[in-house]
Design an enzyme around this catalytic site. Structure first.
Site, PDB file in Angstrom:
ATOM      1  N   ARG A 133       9.260  14.780 -13.601  1.00 50.01           N
ATOM      2  CA  ARG A 133       9.914  13.468 -13.601  1.00 50.01           C
ATOM      3  C   ARG A 133      10.526  13.250 -14.970  1.00 50.01           C
ATOM      4  O   ARG A 133       9.851  13.465 -15.994  1.00 50.01           O
ATOM      5  CB  ARG A 133       8.880  12.375 -13.318  1.00 50.01           C
ATOM      6  CG  ARG A 133       9.460  10.992 -13.463  1.00 50.01           C
ATOM      7  CD  ARG A 133       8.471   9.940 -13.100  1.00 50.01           C
ATOM      8  NE  ARG A 133       7.554   9.646 -14.182  1.00 50.01           N
ATOM      9  CZ  ARG A 133       6.549   8.767 -14.089  1.00 50.01           C
ATOM     10  NH1 ARG A 133       6.344   8.146 -12.939  1.00 50.01           N
ATOM     11  NH2 ARG A 133       5.756   8.537 -15.099  1.00 50.01           N
ATOM     12  N   GLU A 165      10.404   3.343  -6.256  1.00 51.24           N
ATOM     13  CA  GLU A 165       9.453   2.430  -6.890  1.00 51.24           C
ATOM     14  C   GLU A 165       9.967   1.001  -6.856  1.00 51.24           C
ATOM     15  O   GLU A 165       9.244   0.063  -7.152  1.00 51.24           O
ATOM     16  CB  GLU A 165       9.234   2.850  -8.350  1.00 51.24           C
ATOM     17  CG  GLU A 165       8.679   4.251  -8.475  1.00 51.24           C
ATOM     18  CD  GLU A 165       8.582   4.704  -9.900  1.00 51.24           C
ATOM     19  OE1 GLU A 165       7.498   4.649 -10.476  1.00 51.24           O
ATOM     20  OE2 GLU A 165       9.627   5.119 -10.448  1.00 51.24           O
ATOM     21  N   ASP A 197       4.203   1.311  -8.750  1.00 47.22           N
ATOM     22  CA  ASP A 197       5.260   0.359  -9.087  1.00 47.22           C
ATOM     23  C   ASP A 197       5.834  -0.307  -7.844  1.00 47.22           C
ATOM     24  O   ASP A 197       6.176  -1.490  -7.875  1.00 47.22           O
ATOM     25  CB  ASP A 197       6.368   1.058  -9.893  1.00 47.22           C
ATOM     26  CG  ASP A 197       6.000   1.142 -11.358  1.00 47.22           C
ATOM     27  OD1 ASP A 197       5.546   0.124 -11.905  1.00 47.22           O
ATOM     28  OD2 ASP A 197       6.136   2.216 -11.959  1.00 47.22           O
ATOM     29  N   CYS A 201       3.471   9.689  -4.593  1.00 41.99           N
ATOM     30  CA  CYS A 201       2.773  10.115  -5.802  1.00 41.99           C
ATOM     31  C   CYS A 201       2.086   8.955  -6.521  1.00 41.99           C
ATOM     32  O   CYS A 201       1.641   9.103  -7.647  1.00 41.99           O
ATOM     33  CB  CYS A 201       3.717  10.837  -6.753  1.00 41.99           C
ATOM     34  SG  CYS A 201       5.054   9.800  -7.333  1.00 41.99           S
ATOM     35  N   HIS A 236     -14.643   1.125 -21.798  1.00 41.25           N
ATOM     36  CA  HIS A 236     -14.217   2.519 -21.853  1.00 41.25           C
ATOM     37  C   HIS A 236     -15.309   3.484 -21.435  1.00 41.25           C
ATOM     38  O   HIS A 236     -15.040   4.534 -20.862  1.00 41.25           O
ATOM     39  CB  HIS A 236     -13.713   2.838 -23.258  1.00 41.25           C
ATOM     40  CG  HIS A 236     -12.339   2.288 -23.485  1.00 41.25           C
ATOM     41  ND1 HIS A 236     -11.831   2.001 -24.713  1.00 41.25           N
ATOM     42  CD2 HIS A 236     -11.384   1.964 -22.594  1.00 41.25           C
ATOM     43  CE1 HIS A 236     -10.606   1.530 -24.578  1.00 41.25           C
ATOM     44  NE2 HIS A 236     -10.318   1.493 -23.303  1.00 41.25           N
TER      45      HIS A 236
HETATM   46  C1  PEP Z   1       4.096   4.951  -9.509  1.00 44.67           C
HETATM   47  O1  PEP Z   1       4.682   3.968  -9.979  1.00 44.67           O
HETATM   48  O2  PEP Z   1       3.487   4.926  -8.423  1.00 44.67           O
HETATM   49  C2  PEP Z   1       4.094   6.215 -10.248  1.00 44.67           C
HETATM   50  C3  PEP Z   1       3.588   7.304  -9.714  1.00 44.67           C
HETATM   51  O3  PEP Z   1       4.577   6.186 -11.510  1.00 44.67           O
HETATM   52  P1  PEP Z   1       3.718   5.659 -12.773  1.00 44.67           P
HETATM   53  O4  PEP Z   1       2.333   5.370 -12.287  1.00 44.67           O
HETATM   54  O5  PEP Z   1       3.771   6.748 -13.782  1.00 44.67           O
HETATM   55  O6  PEP Z   1       4.486   4.450 -13.167  1.00 44.67           O
HETATM   56 MG    MG Z   2       6.003   4.228 -11.681  1.00 45.64          MG
END
Ligand code: PEP
Ligand code: MG
Length: 809
Positions: A590, A684, A708, A756, A447
């Site tokens: 989201r 995703e 994802d 994103c 950490h």
């Molecule tokens: C992703 O899966 O790329 C995403 C932006 O969502 P999270 O990282 O919150 O799962």
């Molecule tokens: Mg995601």
């Protein structure tokens, strides 16, 4: 496959051992906990053990490991009560923790019940060998006696840590199902031979990076066994290439034991950047526990509770400070610390010691020391690093009990040297005075290393004991990219490093200075550069880093760590606060993306064998319409006043999208809302990327979650460090191909596409994404200046060429 049952007086201990054993057995091996009594009290319960045996049992049998005393009796009764028709049940006399871990690895390798039991019993040998003593085990995992005309292979173990726990487990796994006897010796250190299917045996060989091993195999599939091991060695024993850096020879040492001037220490690169300055030590007053008068049991328990409550407040403050400086994800470290304050593994022994007449401080100190020691004894480096978290929390509590609350002071500016830095100490550092961090112990996943990265402090960890002999004030050059510390380098070296640092700093400063400019390519083509945030506190700092808005508001923070869901008004208040901080800039909200690694405490979810493929994201929202609708109402109300957009996570089918939109339309109608609200969908799941042409007419935009999308495209769990090569280099082309396909389909319908996931925040990848037509990039705020700078240095043609290099390497 043989199953395991862990019987302990403590439910927490049983669960903990199961978690540890899973590290070795994975999800394939059935491992069941039977800890504590039905009412949660300490003790063992034969009925619970019987139930666990029933769940873990198969025709291959089940091995039962127990802690002590009545656990044995409960297990024996459970065996008598068990269904006589199932597979065999064996009670093991192995040590609980070591035995469970060894048994899990062995079971996973397809061993028989007897072999698993023998492996478990032999596990204690690892510890006694490592400590250099102990009686020889009367029945260790014995190597086959004589392999006669065996085939032979010599292999160099080149990965840095040698055949440590995971490579050893892979070694055993590689031989799974092959009909061959395999014997291994450490030719470099003259140890062995040992049975190649025995994790214990391999551990006892003590194979380190650079050692040569000799493998003998005999039997019908001896050649295949050697081939499998050769292939494993070629893959660096399954370790990441970053683990490959051979240990540098220890720095030459002077008379005082300190590394000599001009020498270089090599460690683990933990946070990038070059720092030049004198060695400094952090002053952290250690609380002194006095053996003074002890109050009544009630009084001492109250003192401990009061100290824990005070630490909870301290941690809240540290959390808020780090969330503002570094981001919510990093601040979560302090949530984990707050959980430790309530952890039964610490509280139960402390309460018991107070009950036996100890004072609160002494009781807490011993409970924490035992918990930290058990973490330190673990093989897995990630888990071992959690010992520091326990020590950090423990010291804070002790500080309150002893009247010396936690403080970390750097008397003079310089490079901070420490044996190991706790997250609390790292968070207390002022980047203007702490030029860098160098530690003797610790790893890149600790950490403190995570915090150093988030705070922008260069860091190298795991530099070994020699670091501690460096005297205060010694001039140092630390390179957080290379993972090195140069001791008292000559003036020419210092000048060269200064020059590089100046160039890096200048590039960073320019990027920061121009971060407020709109994102665009050299040829003027606009690319919106926005931020990913996960709390209200992050909105303003994101704008200061150049965010042109928020491309992903992870709303989970509103729902996690609470006993009931947030009300509509509460959600409206937080969303309004964020929208106001953005001052007219766009905000993409989201909807709740819970499930998998983010379970909701107030929602009972049935256990899932593979939560990442389970009820998460939009699936969970659709299954919990009340929760979903409340959030949609809150979004619609705020959208009437501010420029909000909405998107749905983890959508796999057009049907799910339509169902989600139907809820939205119904709420919109009920509210009589006429507010403009663009609605998008996250990509995703590969299935949705492939359906982009059908989906496009039904959305206003797409936002691709590459974290994802990569995980599901590569079938590689996103947080699994051992799969890093799959998640990084190997995933670039397939994921970019999916992004390109979505862009093409979206543009045909006049829709725009953003990204994103983490990829958007990598300057090189960002250029390639723009090269396939991505129009918006959303990332952690700290990445914005560098990404905008990279975009400024390219034009449409160059970006397209960069994309082609990825797509057609
Ligand atoms: C992703 O899966 O790329 C995403 C932006 O969502 P999270 O990282 O919150 O799962
Ligand atoms: Mg995601």
């Amino acid at each position: 496959m043989v199953g395991l049952v862990i019987v302990s007086h403590s439910a927490a201990l049983a669960e903990g051992v199961v978690a540890l054993a899973r590290e070795m057995g994975g999800e394939e091996v059935a491992i069941e906990a039977a800890g504590g009594m039905e009412d949660g009290a300490i003790g063992t319960d034969a009925e619970r053990v019987r139930g666990a045996i029933g769940r873990a049992r198969s025709d291959d049998g089940v091995l039962v490991l127990m802690d002590l005393g009545s656990a044995l009796m409960s297990a024996e009764i459970a065996v008598e009560m068990a269904d006589p028709d199932g597979g065999p049940i064996l009670l093991s006399d192995a040590p609980l923790v070591e035995g469970a871990v060894a048994a899990a690895a062995s079971a996973r390798g397809g061993a028989t019940l007897d072999e698993v039991a023998r492996e478990a019993r032999g596990a204690i040998r690892m510890k006694s060998e490592q400590l250099g003593g102990g009686e020889p085990d009367p029945d260790p995992a014995q190597p086959p006696a004589d392999l006669g005309s065996a085939q032979q292979l010599r292999l160099l173990v080149e990965n840095r840590l040698g055949l440590h726990a995971r490579p050893a487990a892979r070694f055993v796994g590689a031989l799974r199902g092959l009909d061959a006897e395999v014997q291994v010796s450490n030719a470099t250190q003259g140890r062995g031979p040992a049975d190649g299917r025995s994790l214990t045996g391999l551990a006892v060989l003590g194979v380190r990076g650079g050692d040569e091993i000799r493998v003998l195999a005999r039997g019908p599939e001896a050649a295949a066994a050697l081939d499998a091991l050769r292939a494993l060695a070629d893959s660096n024993w399954g370790d990441e290439p970053t683990d490959d850096r051979p240990d540098e020879p220890p720095a030459p040492q002077g008379d005082s034991g300190a590394p000599e001037a001009g020498s270089r220490l090599a460690g683990v690169a933990a946070s990038p950047g070059i720092a030049i300055g004198p060695a400094r030590r952090l002053q952290v007053p250690e609380p002194v526990v006095e053996d003074g008068p002890v109050g009544s049991v009630e009084e001492e328990r109250e003192r401990l509770d009061a100290a824990r409550a005070a630490v909870r407040c301290d941690l809240d403050a540290a959390r808020a400070a780090i969330a503002g400086r570094a981001g919510a994800a990093e601040a979560d470290i302090f949530d984990a610390h707050a959980l430790l304050l309530d952890d039964d593994a610490l509280l139960a022994p402390a309460a018991a010691a107070i009950g036996d007449g100890s004072g609160a401080a002494r009781a807490w100190q011993s409970a924490a020391a035992a918990a930290a020691a058990s973490f330190r004894a673990l093989e897995d480096p990630y888990l071992r690093e959690r010992a520091v978290d326990v020590e950090d929390v423990a010291r804070r509590v002790l500080g309150h009990l002893a009247g010396t609350p936690f403080a970390a002071v750097l008397d003079e500016p310089g490079i901070v040297l420490a044996d190991e830095l706790t997250p609390g100490e790292a968070a207390a550092l002022d980047p203007d005075r702490a030029y860098a961090i160098a530690t003797a112990r610790g790893g890149a996943t600790g950490h403190a290393a995570i915090l150093a990265r988030a705070l922008g402090i260069p860091a190298v960890v795991g530099l070994s004991e020699s670091l501690l002999a460096v005297e205060d004030g010694t001039p140092l050059v630390l390179d957080g990219e290379q993972g090195t510390v140069e001791i008292d380098p000559d003036p020419a070296t210092i000048a060269a490093r200064e020059e590089r640092r100046r160039a890096d700093d200048a590039a960073r400063a320019e990027a920061l200075q121009r971060a407020g400019e709109p994102g665009a390519l050299r040829d003027g083509r606009r690319v919106e550069v926005v931020a990913n945030i996960g709390s209200a506190a992050e909105a303003r700092p994101a704008v200061e880093q150049g965010a042109e808005g928020v491309g992903l508001l992870r709303t989970e923070f509103l729902f996690l760590d609470r006993v009931d869901p947030p009300s509509e008004d509460e959600q409206v208040a937080v969303l309004t606060e964020i929208a106001e901080a953005l001052d007219g800039r766009p905000l993409i909200v989201r909807t709740l993306d819970a499930g998998a690694d983010k379970p909701l405490p107030f929602l009972r979810q049935a256990p899932e064998a593979n939560p990442f493929l389970g009820l998460r994201g939009i699936r969970l929202s659709l299954a919990e319409p009340e929760l979903f609708r409340t959030q949609l109402r809150a979004v619609l109300r705020v959208a009437a006043e501010h420029p909000l957009k909405l998107m749905f996570p983890m959508v796999a089918t057009l049907g799910e999208l339509r169902a989600a939109r139907a809820h939205l339309d119904a709420e919109r109608a009920a509210l009589g809302s006429a507010a403009e609200l663009e609605v998008g969908v996250m990509v995703e799941v590969p299935a949705l990327a492939l359906a982009a042409a059908q989906v496009s007419p039904e959305v206003d935009f797409f936002s691709i979650g590459t974290n994802d999308l990569t995980q599901y495209t590569m079938a590689a769990e996103r947080g699994n460090a051992t799969l890093a090569p799959l998640l990084d280099a190997a995933s670039r082309a397939p994921v970019l191909r999916l992004v390109a396909a979505v862009v093409e389909a979206a543009e045909a319908h006049g829709r725009w596409v953003g990204v994103c996931g983490e990829l958007a925040g990598d300057p090189e990848a960002a250029v390639a994404l723009v090269g396939v037509g991505v129009r918006e990039l959303s990332m952690a705020a700290g990445r914005i200046p560098a990404v905008k700078a990279a975009l400024r240095e390219t034009d449409g043609e160059a970006a397209a060429a960069a994309a082609q290099r990825v797509l057609r390497p």
